[in-house]
Motif scaffolding. Structure first.
Motif, PDB file in Angstrom:
ATOM      1  N   GLN A 272       0.815  -1.217   0.000  1.00 28.69           N
ATOM      2  CA  GLN A 272       0.000   0.000   0.000  1.00 28.69           C
ATOM      3  C   GLN A 272       0.852   1.273   0.000  1.00 28.69           C
ATOM      4  OE1 GLN A 272       0.445  -1.934   2.639  1.00 28.69           O
ATOM      5  NE2 GLN A 272       0.667  -0.700   4.480  1.00 28.69           N
TER       6      GLN A 272
ATOM      7  N   THR B 246       1.805   1.095  -4.266  1.00 28.95           N
ATOM      8  CA  THR B 246       0.922   0.617  -5.333  1.00 28.95           C
ATOM      9  C   THR B 246      -0.492   1.167  -5.130  1.00 28.95           C
ATOM     10  OG1 THR B 246       0.272  -1.355  -4.112  1.00 28.95           O
ATOM     11  CG2 THR B 246       2.178  -1.557  -5.577  1.00 28.95           C
ATOM     12  N   ARG B 247      -1.296   1.003  -6.169  1.00 28.56           N
ATOM     13  CA  ARG B 247      -2.726   1.327  -6.075  1.00 28.56           C
ATOM     14  C   ARG B 247      -3.498   0.091  -6.514  1.00 28.56           C
ATOM     15  NH1 ARG B 247      -2.338   5.715 -10.741  1.00 28.56           N
ATOM     16  NH2 ARG B 247      -1.306   4.386 -12.210  1.00 28.56           N
ATOM     17  N   ASP B 248      -4.775   0.158  -6.461  1.00 32.81           N
ATOM     18  CA  ASP B 248      -5.627  -0.959  -6.887  1.00 32.81           C
ATOM     19  C   ASP B 248      -5.290  -2.244  -6.139  1.00 32.81           C
ATOM     20  OD1 ASP B 248      -6.735   0.824  -8.714  1.00 32.81           O
ATOM     21  OD2 ASP B 248      -5.360   0.194 -10.294  1.00 32.81           O
ATOM     22  N   ARG B 249      -5.196  -2.131  -4.809  1.00 30.04           N
ATOM     23  CA  ARG B 249      -4.916  -3.290  -3.946  1.00 30.04           C
ATOM     24  C   ARG B 249      -3.612  -3.992  -4.315  1.00 30.04           C
ATOM     25  NH1 ARG B 249      -9.884  -4.832  -1.107  1.00 30.04           N
ATOM     26  NH2 ARG B 249     -11.519  -3.498  -1.923  1.00 30.04           N
TER      27      ARG B 249
ATOM     28  N   ASP C 149       2.429   2.914  -8.117  1.00 29.04           N
ATOM     29  CA  ASP C 149       1.894   4.266  -8.054  1.00 29.04           C
ATOM     30  C   ASP C 149       2.980   5.198  -7.528  1.00 29.04           C
ATOM     31  OD1 ASP C 149       0.594   6.648  -7.479  1.00 29.04           O
ATOM     32  OD2 ASP C 149      -1.216   5.658  -6.746  1.00 29.04           O
TER      33      ASP C 149
ATOM     34  N   LYS D 173       1.985   7.641  -4.678  1.00 30.24           N
ATOM     35  CA  LYS D 173       1.940   7.068  -3.334  1.00 30.24           C
ATOM     36  C   LYS D 173       3.345   6.919  -2.767  1.00 30.24           C
ATOM     37  CE  LYS D 173      -1.376   4.597  -1.855  1.00 30.24           C
ATOM     38  NZ  LYS D 173      -2.325   3.567  -1.490  1.00 30.24           N
TER      39      LYS D 173
END
Length: 123
Positions: free
Chosen positions: A55, A58-61, A66, A69
């Motif tokens: 987390q 990354t995004r989208d679980r 990302d 982030k």
């Protein structure tokens, strides 16, 4: 009263650096001010220990990288460092296996204490 100079490890510490309330700034305002662990050492040394899962980058679980982030995480580190904290990050996978985690931490913590001149003596 006797004062002891032993390290203290505190889990999930929130550093409220801003006088504005969450209501005024939103719930995201203080997220970068949460520490997984705060290690307080003699002579006022403060060490932040973070355990990063996907987390943080990354995004989208956890499916897609990302960079925004990741940049947020690094900005949080810089903010803490400017406030006098040292920040050390561990990847979740480094600590997943108990035996491997123990080996890693048994190497890391003494090396950290040596670097910061923290003795293992008892008071």
């Amino acid at each position: 009263m006797k004062v002891y100079n032993h390290p203290v490890l505190l889990p999930e510490v929130w550093l409220h650096w801003d006088h504005q309330t969450v209501r005024e700034r939103g719930t995201q305002a203080l997220l970068r001010s949460r520490m997984d662990f705060l290690l307080m050492l003699p002579h006022g040394q403060r060490i932040v220990l973070e355990v990063d899962g996907s987390q943080h980058y990354t995004r989208d679980r956890g499916q897609r990288p990302d960079s925004a982030k990741y940049a947020e995480t690094m900005a949080g580190d810089r903010d803490l460092k400017l406030r006098g904290y040292d920040v050390f990050r561990f990847g979740h996978d480094e600590l997943r296996d108990e035996t491997a985690a123990r080996v890693l931490l048994e190497q890391f913590l003494p090396a950290l204490f040596r670097r910061l001149n923290v003795s293992a003596g008892t008071d």
